[in-house]
Design a protein around this motif. Structure first.
Motif, mmCIF file in Angstrom:
data_model
loop_
_atom_site.group_PDB
_atom_site.id
_atom_site.type_symbol
_atom_site.label_atom_id
_atom_site.label_comp_id
_atom_site.label_asym_id
_atom_site.label_seq_id
_atom_site.Cartn_x
_atom_site.Cartn_y
_atom_site.Cartn_z
ATOM 1 N N ASP A 95 0.855 -1.178 0.000
ATOM 2 C CA ASP A 95 0.000 0.000 0.000
ATOM 3 C C ASP A 95 0.895 1.234 0.000
ATOM 4 N N ASP A 96 0.656 2.141 -0.925
ATOM 5 C CA ASP A 96 1.478 3.345 -1.032
ATOM 6 C C ASP A 96 1.471 4.178 0.246
ATOM 7 N N ALA A 97 0.461 4.020 1.072
ATOM 8 C CA ALA A 97 0.379 4.790 2.317
ATOM 9 C C ALA A 97 1.620 4.580 3.174
ATOM 10 N N LEU A 98 2.220 3.395 3.128
ATOM 11 C CA LEU A 98 3.376 3.111 3.974
ATOM 12 C C LEU A 98 4.587 3.967 3.610
ATOM 13 N N ARG A 99 4.601 4.521 2.403
ATOM 14 C CA ARG A 99 5.709 5.410 2.000
ATOM 15 C C ARG A 99 5.728 6.687 2.829
ATOM 16 N N GLU A 100 4.582 7.050 3.387
ATOM 17 C CA GLU A 100 4.470 8.272 4.175
ATOM 18 C C GLU A 100 5.232 8.180 5.499
ATOM 19 N N PHE A 101 5.527 6.977 5.923
ATOM 20 C CA PHE A 101 6.178 6.804 7.219
ATOM 21 C C PHE A 101 7.546 7.474 7.265
ATOM 22 N N GLU A 102 8.268 7.481 6.168
ATOM 23 C CA GLU A 102 9.630 8.034 6.184
ATOM 24 C C GLU A 102 9.635 9.530 6.494
ATOM 25 N N TRP A 103 8.768 10.314 5.861
ATOM 26 C CA TRP A 103 8.764 11.751 6.197
ATOM 27 C C TRP A 103 8.278 11.963 7.626
ATOM 28 N N MET A 104 7.334 11.123 8.062
ATOM 29 C CA MET A 104 6.874 11.233 9.451
ATOM 30 C C MET A 104 8.031 10.957 10.412
ATOM 31 N N ARG A 105 8.831 9.980 10.097
ATOM 32 C CA ARG A 105 9.978 9.629 10.941
ATOM 33 C C ARG A 105 10.953 10.801 11.027
ATOM 34 N N GLN A 106 11.183 11.456 9.904
ATOM 35 C CA GLN A 106 12.102 12.583 9.894
ATOM 36 C C GLN A 106 11.564 13.756 10.713
ATOM 37 N N VAL A 107 10.258 14.048 10.590
ATOM 38 C CA VAL A 107 9.661 15.126 11.383
ATOM 39 C C VAL A 107 9.691 14.755 12.862
ATOM 40 N N ARG A 108 9.384 13.521 13.173
ATOM 41 C CA ARG A 108 9.416 13.080 14.581
ATOM 42 C C ARG A 108 10.815 13.219 15.153
ATOM 43 N N ASN A 109 11.841 12.816 14.385
ATOM 44 C CA ASN A 109 13.211 12.945 14.864
ATOM 45 C C ASN A 109 13.577 14.410 15.087
ATOM 46 N N ALA A 110 13.193 15.278 14.170
ATOM 47 C CA ALA A 110 13.489 16.704 14.311
ATOM 48 C C ALA A 110 12.762 17.290 15.514
ATOM 49 N N THR A 111 11.600 16.758 15.822
ATOM 50 C CA THR A 111 10.820 17.237 16.956
ATOM 51 C C THR A 111 11.383 16.713 18.272
ATOM 52 N N GLU A 112 11.789 15.467 18.281
ATOM 53 C CA GLU A 112 12.346 14.870 19.499
ATOM 54 C C GLU A 112 13.765 15.357 19.787
ATOM 55 N N TYR A 113 14.525 15.626 18.732
ATOM 56 C CA TYR A 113 15.925 16.021 18.866
ATOM 57 C C TYR A 113 16.144 17.314 18.073
ATOM 58 N N PRO A 114 15.562 18.413 18.548
ATOM 59 C CA PRO A 114 15.592 19.653 17.756
ATOM 60 C C PRO A 114 16.988 20.258 17.636
ATOM 61 N N ASP A 115 17.204 20.859 16.477
ATOM 62 C CA ASP A 115 18.384 21.704 16.284
ATOM 63 C C ASP A 115 17.985 22.805 15.304
ATOM 64 N N ASN A 116 18.856 23.739 15.090
ATOM 65 C CA ASN A 116 18.521 24.906 14.282
ATOM 66 C C ASN A 116 18.311 24.595 12.809
ATOM 67 N N ASP A 117 18.813 23.468 12.330
ATOM 68 C CA ASP A 117 18.733 23.128 10.913
ATOM 69 C C ASP A 117 17.478 22.340 10.529
ATOM 70 N N ARG A 118 16.744 21.873 11.533
ATOM 71 C CA ARG A 118 15.563 21.051 11.239
ATOM 72 C C ARG A 118 14.379 21.573 12.035
ATOM 73 N N PRO A 119 13.300 21.909 11.341
ATOM 74 C CA PRO A 119 12.129 22.423 12.069
ATOM 75 C C PRO A 119 11.397 21.305 12.811
ATOM 76 N N THR A 120 10.779 21.684 13.907
ATOM 77 C CA THR A 120 9.959 20.734 14.654
ATOM 78 C C THR A 120 8.561 20.707 14.052
ATOM 79 N N ALA A 121 7.733 19.796 14.530
ATOM 80 C CA ALA A 121 6.385 19.605 13.981
ATOM 81 C C ALA A 121 5.555 20.881 14.115
ATOM 82 N N THR A 122 4.834 21.173 13.048
ATOM 83 C CA THR A 122 3.934 22.323 13.003
ATOM 84 C C THR A 122 2.489 21.834 13.031
#
Length: 148
Positions: A95-122
């Motif tokens: 199911d193509d829906a599972l492809r969405e997990f990768e961007w979610m993982r990246q946003v979650r990582n940026a939110t859990e481990y914030p730094d100036n180069d990666r925005p947190t969840a909006t």
């Protein structure tokens, strides 16, 4: 590479391990994933974007984990475990829906481990994340329930 070959390579590379198939565990993890989505929806109306997004993400991640449980697999706790969960589950759920997990993982990582180069969840990430997680959970729930 076939799905079977991809899974075999992940096992050989020690990113996955074989475990006993556990129908009850898979069903309970799907139920938990669905509850996490409900929590994400509840939190979406608040200013706590980080927690709302994390709830949606965890719902998706747990649904992917349930797919592996129903297949007698578990991701090993090594670097990239969440990424490996998404890759492995996608070998079983076409199911193509599972492809969405990768961007979610990246946003979650940026939110859990914030730094100036990666925005947190909006707020927009929360809305899109809930939609993506719902599609992932639905696809995984169908897969798991068809095998119980």
């Amino acid at each position: 590479m076939s799905a079977a070959d991809a899974i075999a390579a992940m096992i050989a590379g020690r990113r996955l391990e074989r475990v006993a198939v556990n129908h009850e565990h898979a069903a309970s993890v799907i139920a938990m994933a669905e509850r996490h989505l409900d929590t994400a929806v509840t939190l979406a109306g608040t200013d706590d974007h980080a927690m709302a997004f994390t709830a949606a993400y965890d719902g998706a991640r747990k649904a992917l984990t349930a797919v592996l449980a129903i297949e007698g697999l578990r991701v090993r706790p090594v670097g990239g475990a969440h990424r490996n969960t998404g890759i492995a589950a996608a070998q079983f759920v076409p199911d193509d829906a599972l492809r969405e997990f990768e961007w979610m993982r990246q946003v979650r990582n940026a939110t859990e481990y914030p730094d100036n180069d990666r925005p947190t969840a909006t707020r927009q990430d929360v809305s899109e994340g809930i939609d993506a997680a719902r599609a992932i959970v639905d696809a995984c729930a169908t897969y798991v329930r068809d095998r119980i």
